[in-house]
Design a protein around this motif. Structure first.
Motif, PDB file in Angstrom:
ATOM      1  N   ILE A 184      47.133 -10.657  39.185  1.00  0.00           N
ATOM      2  CA  ILE A 184      47.013 -11.655  38.115  1.00  0.00           C
ATOM      3  C   ILE A 184      46.654 -10.986  36.795  1.00  0.00           C
ATOM      4  O   ILE A 184      47.244 -11.301  35.742  1.00  0.00           O
ATOM      5  N   PHE A 185      45.703 -10.054  36.839  1.00  0.00           N
ATOM      6  CA  PHE A 185      45.305  -9.348  35.618  1.00  0.00           C
ATOM      7  C   PHE A 185      46.475  -8.588  35.015  1.00  0.00           C
ATOM      8  O   PHE A 185      46.723  -8.639  33.801  1.00  0.00           O
ATOM      9  N   ASN A 186      47.222  -7.867  35.863  1.00  0.00           N
ATOM     10  CA  ASN A 186      48.333  -7.054  35.365  1.00  0.00           C
ATOM     11  C   ASN A 186      49.457  -7.925  34.811  1.00  0.00           C
ATOM     12  O   ASN A 186      50.090  -7.579  33.799  1.00  0.00           O
ATOM     13  N   THR A 187      49.705  -9.052  35.453  1.00  0.00           N
ATOM     14  CA  THR A 187      50.766  -9.951  34.988  1.00  0.00           C
ATOM     15  C   THR A 187      50.422 -10.525  33.615  1.00  0.00           C
ATOM     16  O   THR A 187      51.276 -10.572  32.708  1.00  0.00           O
ATOM     17  N   ILE A 188      49.175 -10.940  33.442  1.00  0.00           N
ATOM     18  CA  ILE A 188      48.750 -11.483  32.146  1.00  0.00           C
ATOM     19  C   ILE A 188      48.757 -10.398  31.081  1.00  0.00           C
ATOM     20  O   ILE A 188      49.204 -10.627  29.941  1.00  0.00           O
ATOM     21  N   ARG A 189      48.294  -9.205  31.437  1.00  0.00           N
ATOM     22  CA  ARG A 189      48.239  -8.119  30.452  1.00  0.00           C
ATOM     23  C   ARG A 189      49.629  -7.764  29.936  1.00  0.00           C
ATOM     24  O   ARG A 189      49.856  -7.703  28.726  1.00  0.00           O
ATOM     25  N   TRP A 190      50.579  -7.515  30.861  1.00  0.00           N
ATOM     26  CA  TRP A 190      51.913  -7.118  30.418  1.00  0.00           C
ATOM     27  C   TRP A 190      52.702  -8.308  29.867  1.00  0.00           C
ATOM     28  O   TRP A 190      53.577  -8.134  29.001  1.00  0.00           O
ATOM     29  N   GLY A 191      52.418  -9.521  30.331  1.00  0.00           N
ATOM     30  CA  GLY A 191      53.076 -10.703  29.744  1.00  0.00           C
ATOM     31  C   GLY A 191      52.692 -10.870  28.294  1.00  0.00           C
ATOM     32  O   GLY A 191      53.531 -11.216  27.448  1.00  0.00           O
ATOM     33  N   SER A 192      51.396 -10.591  27.998  1.00  0.00           N
ATOM     34  CA  SER A 192      50.950 -10.650  26.608  1.00  0.00           C
ATOM     35  C   SER A 192      51.585  -9.539  25.785  1.00  0.00           C
ATOM     36  O   SER A 192      51.952  -9.743  24.624  1.00  0.00           O
ATOM     37  N   TYR A 193      51.758  -8.379  26.417  1.00  0.00           N
ATOM     38  CA  TYR A 193      52.345  -7.249  25.700  1.00  0.00           C
ATOM     39  C   TYR A 193      53.827  -7.499  25.410  1.00  0.00           C
ATOM     40  O   TYR A 193      54.317  -7.269  24.295  1.00  0.00           O
ATOM     41  N   SER A 238      57.186 -10.287  32.980  1.00  0.00           N
ATOM     42  CA  SER A 238      56.023  -9.571  33.526  1.00  0.00           C
ATOM     43  C   SER A 238      55.802  -9.938  34.985  1.00  0.00           C
ATOM     44  O   SER A 238      55.489  -9.071  35.818  1.00  0.00           O
ATOM     45  N   LEU A 239      55.988 -11.231  35.316  1.00  0.00           N
ATOM     46  CA  LEU A 239      55.795 -11.664  36.704  1.00  0.00           C
ATOM     47  C   LEU A 239      56.810 -10.996  37.616  1.00  0.00           C
ATOM     48  O   LEU A 239      56.461 -10.503  38.702  1.00  0.00           O
ATOM     49  N   LYS A 240      58.082 -10.962  37.178  1.00  0.00           N
ATOM     50  CA  LYS A 240      59.116 -10.329  37.996  1.00  0.00           C
ATOM     51  C   LYS A 240      58.845  -8.829  38.168  1.00  0.00           C
ATOM     52  O   LYS A 240      59.017  -8.281  39.258  1.00  0.00           O
ATOM     53  N   GLY A 241      58.417  -8.188  37.083  1.00  0.00           N
ATOM     54  CA  GLY A 241      58.136  -6.754  37.161  1.00  0.00           C
ATOM     55  C   GLY A 241      56.986  -6.437  38.108  1.00  0.00           C
ATOM     56  O   GLY A 241      57.032  -5.468  38.875  1.00  0.00           O
ATOM     57  N   ASN A 242      55.955  -7.268  38.056  1.00  0.00           N
ATOM     58  CA  ASN A 242      54.800  -7.034  38.941  1.00  0.00           C
ATOM     59  C   ASN A 242      55.099  -7.389  40.389  1.00  0.00           C
ATOM     60  O   ASN A 242      54.569  -6.762  41.309  1.00  0.00           O
ATOM     61  N   LEU A 243      55.947  -8.419  40.594  1.00  0.00           N
ATOM     62  CA  LEU A 243      56.354  -8.738  41.959  1.00  0.00           C
ATOM     63  C   LEU A 243      57.123  -7.583  42.584  1.00  0.00           C
ATOM     64  O   LEU A 243      57.064  -7.355  43.792  1.00  0.00           O
TER      65      LEU A 243
END
Length: 362
Positions: free
Chosen positions: A35-44, A51-56
């Motif tokens: 969740i942290f990584n998805t929010i961080r890169w989604g904001s970036y 970001s969700l697809k990349g982290n999945l």
């Protein structure tokens, strides 16, 4: 169940609780991290769907690499000190996962496999490869650091519990030495009186039964009521008064409040016994024993003195050299109390044998 089996069983139970990492902990950790990584890169990226697809895609790779390192590579190579093999296999696994991540990203998410890079990247470039491998190495290092910390806490707790169990076992063994030692001396006294057909023998046996009841049922705890210990000492002194009669002069004083104060059982009685062993038993004349209990705040200041015989049989029989009783007391003090919780002094002065003990009462 033997003591050794009890220790192993106790440690096995401890290993299953406390700092042990359960499946639930793994799930919670990776969920929070995801969740942290998805929010961080989604904001970036300003694109949370991307970001969700990349982290999945990326997180299964993270998880496989991390667990491969901490549960396979490290136990087989780091612990065995095969550092070269470990390094080569870690680099190889990073490179293999780089290829997997590149092709999955390229075909499933976007042909620009490095959107956060300095420029659009459609090929497997050197800079992309180094950056991705360092990123994976960061995740591996982070997870490995957590695992090492938890393992250290587990080992520290295991060693602490083992030391505590060993300490309690040794204290129990030391306490079991006290009673036979005490009874041995008292039974010797009774035997001597029966040989003389003394009328004092029945009274001594009655007093001894009272002491046995206390020693068998009241001294199993690590700490006992100070007032009960004093009563035990008084009963012992009554036994010795019957034995020695008018040749024995005992002066005992108590000052301070004993209520709620606790001490290791049968700790002080050994010093009283020693007065008779190295004093009255070897002295042909009158013997004087002074015992002083002084309680101040949470401390007991205990002092006992006895007159010594005119001539010592040998240097090894000197009271300051100790014996089973004194050695036992010293060991029990070391195991049961911290160094700043007691102060023991044993010395001879002006034909007196002196014991001074300052001890913190619980």
């Amino acid at each position: 169940m033997s003591i050794k089996q009890k220790i192993k069983h106790h440690l096995k139970l401890e290993a299953n609780r406390g700092y042990a990492i359960s499946t639930r902990h793994h799930i919670i950790f990776w969920t929070i991290y995801f969740i942290f990584n998805t929010i961080r890169w989604g904001s970036y990226y300003q694109d949370y769907w991307y970001s969700l697809k990349g982290n999945l895609l990326g997180f299964p790779i993270h998880i496989i690499l991390c667990y491969f390192n901490i549960y396979f590579l490290m136990p087989r190579y780091i612990i065995q000190k095969k550092y070269v093999f470990y390094t080569l296999l870690l680099i190889a696994s990073l490179f293999f996962m780089l290829l997997v991540k590149y092709y999955l990203t390229y075909f499933l998410i976007s042909q620009n496999v490095w959107p956060e890079g300095p420029e659009e990247t459609h090929n497997l470039t050197f800079n992309y490869g180094i950056t991705m491998m360092l990123g994976e190495l960061y995740v591996i290092s982070f997870v490995t650091a957590i695992k090492i910390t938890v393992d250290w806490l587990q080992e520290h707790r295991r060693v602490t519990d083992l030391e505590k169990t060993h300490l309690e076992t040794e204290l129990r063994l030391l306490r079991t030495q006290v009673s036979p030692h005490f009874f041995f001396n008292t039974l010797n006294n009774i035997y001597a009186l029966t040989l003389e057909k003394s009328n004092k023998a029945p009274e001594i046996i009655l007093k001894l039964s009272e002491l046995m009841r206390y020693l068998l049922y009241e001294t199993k705890k690590r700490k006992q009521s100070l007032s009960k210990e004093v009563i035990c000492i008084q009963n012992y002194l009554d036994l010795e008064r019957i034995r020695y009669g008018d040749s024995l002069n005992i002066e005992m004083t108590i000052s301070g409040n004993m209520e709620g104060k606790r001490i290791a059982p049968m700790l002080l009685l050994t010093f009283i016994e020693n007065c008779f062993k190295h004093g009255a038993d070897k002295n042909l004349g009158n013997v004087t024993i002074t015992i002083d209990f002084r309680i101040e705040n949470s401390w007991l200041y205990f002092k006992v003195t006895n007159t010594m015989p005119g001539e010592q049989e040998s240097s090894k029989d000197s009271p300051t050299s100790g014996g089973l009783g004194i050695a036992n007391v010293k060991k029990r003090l070391e195991l049961g109390y911290k160094p700043n919780e007691y102060d023991l002094k044993i010395y001879e002065h002006s034909n007196l044998y002196v014991v001074e003990l300052a001890i913190l009462l619980r």
